[in-house]
Design an enzyme around this catalytic site. Structure first.
Site, PDB file in Angstrom:
ATOM      1  N   ASP A  60       0.863  -1.187   0.000  1.00  0.00           N
ATOM      2  CA  ASP A  60       0.000   0.000   0.000  1.00  0.00           C
ATOM      3  C   ASP A  60       0.897   1.234   0.000  1.00  0.00           C
ATOM      4  O   ASP A  60       1.778   1.355   0.869  1.00  0.00           O
ATOM      5  CB  ASP A  60      -0.870  -0.056   1.275  1.00  0.00           C
ATOM      6  CG  ASP A  60      -1.949   1.007   1.279  1.00  0.00           C
ATOM      7  OD1 ASP A  60      -1.695   2.134   0.794  1.00  0.00           O
ATOM      8  OD2 ASP A  60      -3.044   0.712   1.788  1.00  0.00           O
ATOM      9  N   VAL A  61       0.663   2.151  -0.942  1.00  0.00           N
ATOM     10  CA  VAL A  61       1.528   3.343  -1.022  1.00  0.00           C
ATOM     11  C   VAL A  61       1.470   4.208   0.235  1.00  0.00           C
ATOM     12  O   VAL A  61       2.364   5.009   0.488  1.00  0.00           O
ATOM     13  CB  VAL A  61       1.205   4.229  -2.256  1.00  0.00           C
ATOM     14  CG1 VAL A  61       1.613   3.550  -3.538  1.00  0.00           C
ATOM     15  CG2 VAL A  61      -0.263   4.657  -2.283  1.00  0.00           C
ATOM     16  N   TYR A 153     -11.983  13.319  -4.293  1.00  0.00           N
ATOM     17  CA  TYR A 153     -11.051  13.130  -5.411  1.00  0.00           C
ATOM     18  C   TYR A 153     -10.577  14.480  -5.946  1.00  0.00           C
ATOM     19  O   TYR A 153      -9.376  14.694  -6.173  1.00  0.00           O
ATOM     20  CB  TYR A 153     -11.775  12.335  -6.494  1.00  0.00           C
ATOM     21  CG  TYR A 153     -10.950  11.908  -7.684  1.00  0.00           C
ATOM     22  CD1 TYR A 153      -9.924  10.991  -7.566  1.00  0.00           C
ATOM     23  CD2 TYR A 153     -11.234  12.422  -8.961  1.00  0.00           C
ATOM     24  CE1 TYR A 153      -9.181  10.578  -8.673  1.00  0.00           C
ATOM     25  CE2 TYR A 153     -10.511  12.020 -10.075  1.00  0.00           C
ATOM     26  CZ  TYR A 153      -9.484  11.106  -9.931  1.00  0.00           C
ATOM     27  OH  TYR A 153      -8.753  10.698 -11.032  1.00  0.00           O
ATOM     28  N   LYS A 157      -6.789  15.893  -5.849  1.00  0.00           N
ATOM     29  CA  LYS A 157      -6.062  16.138  -7.104  1.00  0.00           C
ATOM     30  C   LYS A 157      -5.648  17.610  -7.217  1.00  0.00           C
ATOM     31  O   LYS A 157      -4.573  17.914  -7.748  1.00  0.00           O
ATOM     32  CB  LYS A 157      -6.906  15.719  -8.304  1.00  0.00           C
ATOM     33  CG  LYS A 157      -7.118  14.215  -8.415  1.00  0.00           C
ATOM     34  CD  LYS A 157      -5.820  13.468  -8.712  1.00  0.00           C
ATOM     35  CE  LYS A 157      -6.075  11.996  -9.005  1.00  0.00           C
ATOM     36  NZ  LYS A 157      -4.840  11.244  -9.262  1.00  0.00           N
TER      37      LYS A 157
HETATM   38  N1  LIG Z   1      -8.746   6.373 -16.020  1.00  0.00           N
HETATM   39  C1  LIG Z   1      -9.116   7.644 -16.075  1.00  0.00           C
HETATM   40  O1  LIG Z   1     -10.092   7.996 -16.741  1.00  0.00           O
HETATM   41  C2  LIG Z   1      -8.334   8.696 -15.319  1.00  0.00           C
HETATM   42  C3  LIG Z   1      -8.641  10.039 -15.581  1.00  0.00           C
HETATM   43  C4  LIG Z   1      -7.960  11.035 -14.902  1.00  0.00           C
HETATM   44  C5  LIG Z   1      -6.978  10.694 -13.988  1.00  0.00           C
HETATM   45  N2  LIG Z   1      -6.675   9.388 -13.747  1.00  0.00           N
HETATM   46  C6  LIG Z   1      -5.632   9.111 -12.767  1.00  0.00           C
HETATM   47  O2  LIG Z   1      -4.664   8.258 -13.346  1.00  0.00           O
HETATM   48  C7  LIG Z   1      -4.147   7.386 -12.329  1.00  0.00           C
HETATM   49  C8  LIG Z   1      -4.339   5.938 -12.763  1.00  0.00           C
HETATM   50  O3  LIG Z   1      -5.738   5.736 -12.904  1.00  0.00           O
HETATM   51  P1  LIG Z   1      -6.334   4.431 -13.580  1.00  0.00           P
HETATM   52  O4  LIG Z   1      -7.642   4.801 -14.129  1.00  0.00           O
HETATM   53  O5  LIG Z   1      -5.331   3.802 -14.470  1.00  0.00           O
HETATM   54  O6  LIG Z   1      -6.578   3.523 -12.309  1.00  0.00           O
HETATM   55  P2  LIG Z   1      -6.781   1.943 -12.139  1.00  0.00           P
HETATM   56  O7  LIG Z   1      -7.865   1.789 -11.142  1.00  0.00           O
HETATM   57  O8  LIG Z   1      -6.918   1.264 -13.474  1.00  0.00           O
HETATM   58  O9  LIG Z   1      -5.386   1.485 -11.526  1.00  0.00           O
HETATM   59  C9  LIG Z   1      -4.973   2.026 -10.313  1.00  0.00           C
HETATM   60  C10 LIG Z   1      -3.969   1.097  -9.686  1.00  0.00           C
HETATM   61  O10 LIG Z   1      -3.615   1.678  -8.410  1.00  0.00           O
HETATM   62  C11 LIG Z   1      -3.505   0.622  -7.475  1.00  0.00           C
HETATM   63  N3  LIG Z   1      -3.700   1.175  -6.139  1.00  0.00           N
HETATM   64  C12 LIG Z   1      -4.823   1.742  -5.642  1.00  0.00           C
HETATM   65  N4  LIG Z   1      -4.633   2.121  -4.371  1.00  0.00           N
HETATM   66  C13 LIG Z   1      -3.356   1.764  -4.057  1.00  0.00           C
HETATM   67  C14 LIG Z   1      -2.586   1.855  -2.880  1.00  0.00           C
HETATM   68  N5  LIG Z   1      -3.084   2.405  -1.775  1.00  0.00           N
HETATM   69  N6  LIG Z   1      -1.322   1.384  -2.902  1.00  0.00           N
HETATM   70  C15 LIG Z   1      -0.811   0.800  -4.015  1.00  0.00           C
HETATM   71  N7  LIG Z   1      -1.497   0.687  -5.169  1.00  0.00           N
HETATM   72  C16 LIG Z   1      -2.757   1.155  -5.178  1.00  0.00           C
HETATM   73  C17 LIG Z   1      -4.612  -0.373  -7.865  1.00  0.00           C
HETATM   74  O11 LIG Z   1      -4.366  -1.672  -7.338  1.00  0.00           O
HETATM   75  C18 LIG Z   1      -4.535  -0.323  -9.388  1.00  0.00           C
HETATM   76  O12 LIG Z   1      -3.649  -1.291  -9.904  1.00  0.00           O
HETATM   77  C19 LIG Z   1      -4.889   7.724 -11.034  1.00  0.00           C
HETATM   78  O13 LIG Z   1      -4.109   8.642 -10.298  1.00  0.00           O
HETATM   79  C20 LIG Z   1      -6.149   8.405 -11.541  1.00  0.00           C
HETATM   80  O14 LIG Z   1      -6.678   9.296 -10.581  1.00  0.00           O
HETATM   81  C21 LIG Z   1      -7.342   8.368 -14.395  1.00  0.00           C
END
Ligand SMILES: NC(=O)c1ccc[n+]([C@@H]2O[C@H](COP(=O)([O-])OP(=O)(O)OC[C@H]3O[C@@H](n4cnc5c(N)ncnc54)[C@H](O)[C@@H]3O)[C@@H](O)[C@H]2O)c1
Length: 255
Positions: A60-61, A153, A157
């Site tokens: 966990d980060v 969120y 952010k």
């Molecule tokens: N997908 C989108 O549409 C989108 C849009 C804007 C921003 N983002 C941002 O991009 C980043 C990646 O998003 P995504 O959509 O690929 O997410 P995702 O849910 O596909 O993947 C997120 C990963 O983070 C890991 N994770 C979650 N909490 C954790 C923790 N406490 N410790 C370690 N690992 C942890 C999960 O296991 C998962 O593998 C995030 O910061 C998200 O806010 C995504």
């Protein structure tokens, strides 16, 4: 697609690396020649590459032990050299009405998105000990505008962008750049309920001037750019990779 090998011989740490954008970033950094420490709660990060190029830290980060394990793994992977790229992509959202959100959910989002990012950033700069490096934070359009149900969120952010600027200004003199990428809607497993729903996805697409969703690979290429030498004078900024979504006013929907 060929990539500049500007990260050859360097080690990167990527959080949230098991899936979605973090997994694509891991692939992009590997394609640019880097070794990658993939940090995630989930175990799938190991599927991304062989042991000479990828180390997996499952944790966990928000746990300081995960930070320590990630930097130890980076040192081992890099033959004793510290990591010089850090990308933070772990996701936490906890959607809820603002007046109905549980305190622990609000705190959890801030811990994962903001506090863990600060802890990784400071460990990174300490490990570099005066050497140059590059940090990329995954931000969001929610840092700029509100959607009902996403206050935690959005607050996290927006604060992450403040941290991006603070790090850029405070650590720029040491040669450490810090930037953010704000992706538009990118279909991943977690938001499957949106892109598989015809009405929801049509509404999202109307808000996208390019008329389509982005891909994790497109976001990863922007992260690779900010991490690499082509961005050597880019510091303290947020690059929108959103197809123009945040450039658009609602009035555009009437035209
Ligand atoms: N997908 C989108 O549409 C989108 C849009 C804007 C921003 N983002 C941002 O991009 C980043 C990646 O998003 P995504 O959509 O690929 O997410 P995702 O849910 O596909 O993947 C997120 C990963 O983070 C890991 N994770 C979650 N909490 C954790 C923790 N406490 N410790 C370690 N690992 C942890 C999960 O296991 C998962 O593998 C995030 O910061 C998200 O806010 C995504």
């Amino acid at each position: 697609m060929s990539r500049p090998q500007d990260l050859a011989g360097r080690t990167a740490i990527v959080t949230g690396a098991a899936q979605g954008i973090g997994a694509a970033v891991t692939g992009e950094l590997l394609a640019r020649g880097a070794r990658v420490v993939a940090v995630d709660l989930a175990a799938e990060a190991g599927a991304l590459g062989g042991p000479e190029r990828v180390a997996v830290v499952r944790g966990d980060v928000t746990d300081p032990a995960t930070v320590a394990a990630a930097f130890a793994a980076a040192g081992a992977l890099g033959g004793g050299d510290p990591p010089s790229v850090l990308v933070q992509a772990a996701y936490a959202g906890a959607p809820a009405p603002l007046d109905g959100q549980q305190d622990e959910d609000w705190e959890r989002v801030l811990q994962v998105v903001l506090s863990a990012a600060r802890r990784f950033d400071t460990a990174f700069v300490r490990a570099l000990d005066g050497r140059p490096g590059a940090i990329v934070h995954l931000a969001s359009p929610h840092a700029f505008g509100a959607v009902p149900g996403f206050a935690a969120y959005a607050a996290a952010k927006a604060a992450l962008l403040a941290l991006t600027r603070a790090a850029a200004v405070e650590w720029g003199p040491r040669g450490v750049r810090c930037n953010a990428v704000a992706p538009g809607f990118v279909p991943v497993e977690r938001n499957r309920h949106v892109w598989t729903d015809p009405e929801l996805s049509a509404a999202m697409l109307r808000a996208s001037p390019l008329g389509r969703f982005g891909s994790a690979a497109e976001v990863a290429r922007a992260v690779g750019f900010l991490a690499g030498e082509d961005a050597s004078f880019v510091n303290g900024t947020c690059l929108a990779v959103d197809g123009g979504m945040t450039a658009m006013l609602p009035e555009a929907l009437l035209r």
